[in-house]
Enzyme design. Structure first.
Site, PDB file in Angstrom:
ATOM      1  N   HIS A  64       0.841  -1.203   0.000  1.00 58.70           N
ATOM      2  CA  HIS A  64       0.000   0.000   0.000  1.00 58.70           C
ATOM      3  C   HIS A  64       0.877   1.255   0.000  1.00 58.70           C
ATOM      4  O   HIS A  64       0.634   2.193  -0.768  1.00 58.70           O
ATOM      5  CB  HIS A  64      -0.901   0.048   1.237  1.00 58.70           C
ATOM      6  CG  HIS A  64      -1.982  -0.974   1.258  1.00 58.70           C
ATOM      7  ND1 HIS A  64      -2.252  -1.728   2.379  1.00 58.70           N
ATOM      8  CD2 HIS A  64      -2.875  -1.371   0.320  1.00 58.70           C
ATOM      9  CE1 HIS A  64      -3.268  -2.538   2.121  1.00 58.70           C
ATOM     10  NE2 HIS A  64      -3.651  -2.338   0.874  1.00 58.70           N
TER      11      HIS A  64
ATOM     12  N   LYS B 247     -16.256  -7.741   3.621  1.00 59.31           N
ATOM     13  CA  LYS B 247     -15.120  -8.201   4.420  1.00 59.31           C
ATOM     14  C   LYS B 247     -15.371  -7.943   5.898  1.00 59.31           C
ATOM     15  O   LYS B 247     -15.919  -6.910   6.265  1.00 59.31           O
ATOM     16  CB  LYS B 247     -13.837  -7.462   4.008  1.00 59.31           C
ATOM     17  CG  LYS B 247     -13.346  -7.772   2.617  1.00 59.31           C
ATOM     18  CD  LYS B 247     -12.053  -7.021   2.356  1.00 59.31           C
ATOM     19  CE  LYS B 247     -11.511  -7.269   0.971  1.00 59.31           C
ATOM     20  NZ  LYS B 247     -10.280  -6.503   0.724  1.00 59.31           N
TER      21      LYS B 247
ATOM     22  N   ARG C 230      -1.828  -6.536  -8.210  1.00 61.27           N
ATOM     23  CA  ARG C 230      -0.757  -7.505  -8.009  1.00 61.27           C
ATOM     24  C   ARG C 230      -0.759  -8.607  -9.049  1.00 61.27           C
ATOM     25  O   ARG C 230       0.263  -9.222  -9.293  1.00 61.27           O
ATOM     26  CB  ARG C 230      -0.886  -8.136  -6.615  1.00 61.27           C
ATOM     27  CG  ARG C 230      -0.740  -7.151  -5.477  1.00 61.27           C
ATOM     28  CD  ARG C 230      -1.027  -7.844  -4.166  1.00 61.27           C
ATOM     29  NE  ARG C 230      -2.352  -8.446  -4.211  1.00 61.27           N
ATOM     30  CZ  ARG C 230      -3.349  -8.169  -3.391  1.00 61.27           C
ATOM     31  NH1 ARG C 230      -3.177  -7.327  -2.422  1.00 61.27           N
ATOM     32  NH2 ARG C 230      -4.518  -8.759  -3.515  1.00 61.27           N
TER      33      ARG C 230
ATOM     34  N   SER D 257      -3.409  -7.617   2.511  1.00 55.89           N
ATOM     35  CA  SER D 257      -3.870  -7.415   3.888  1.00 55.89           C
ATOM     36  C   SER D 257      -4.434  -8.705   4.461  1.00 55.89           C
ATOM     37  O   SER D 257      -4.248  -8.998   5.648  1.00 55.89           O
ATOM     38  CB  SER D 257      -4.926  -6.310   3.941  1.00 55.89           C
ATOM     39  OG  SER D 257      -4.358  -5.059   3.664  1.00 55.89           O
TER      40      SER D 257
END
Length: 180
Positions: A19, A43, A96, A133
């Site tokens: 990040h 989430k 990513r 994360s």
């Protein structure tokens, strides 16, 4: 909309070195950068939003990320509503893998359609390409060392939480022994 103002949205639960890599590079590209902690109803959050904001602010200061960087949160409405409110013409997303591209592309198209906000994808530094994360939360929950993956402020915070969990476990074990 102003293409010199950008928003980097994310759950940042917790903030990772990946990040910060995206934030650092985006801050160099735009006159003003809003780092936006968003609530993702899909989430289960490990950290409350206020804690994520504080950790991001500390990490940005510790890493001496320059420029006009604003850390804020947004929990109601569309992301493009926030972008419109602050005059941002660009959303910056770190990606990513192809999985991220497949997930982010439809949202980028809808955001452009809804509010004429463009999305810019930044590729990660290879050192952070596999860190998420979710992975950090998993390692932290199992007592592993997350310091290679997160800023120092985040590692220290998570270590304090691990110490508290260990103390609670010892207390629980002692009370089980007392009941014998």
């Amino acid at each position: 909309m102003n293409s010199r103002i950008a928003v980097v949205p994310g759950s940042f639960d917790p903030p990772t070195l990946g990040h910060l890599d995206v934030i650092r590079r985006a801050a160099a590209l735009y006159e003003q950068l809003h780092v936006l902690v968003v609530h993702n109803p899909e989430k289960e959050a490990m950290l409350p939003i206020a804690q994520r904001l504080a950790l991001l602010e500390q990490a940005i200061a510790d890493e001496q990320i320059g420029g006009d960087v604003v850390v804020a949160s947004w929990s109601v409405g569309l992301l493009v509503d926030y972008a419109t409110d602050v005059g941002a013409g660009v959303l910056v997303k770190g990606i990513r893998s192809q999985v991220d591209v497949a997930y982010e592309t439809p949202m980028a198209i809808v955001n452009r359609h809804l509010a004429h906000v463009e999305t810019v994808f930044l590729l990660p530094d290879p050192a952070h390409a596999l860190v998420s994360s979710s992975l950090v939360r998993q390692v932290a929950a199992l007592g592993g060392d997350v310091s290679p993956f997160v800023p120092g402020a985040v590692a220290r915070f998570l270590d304090r939480g691990a110490d508290a969990r260990a103390a609670d476990a010892q207390t629980d074990a002692a009370s089980m022994d007392d009941r014998g």
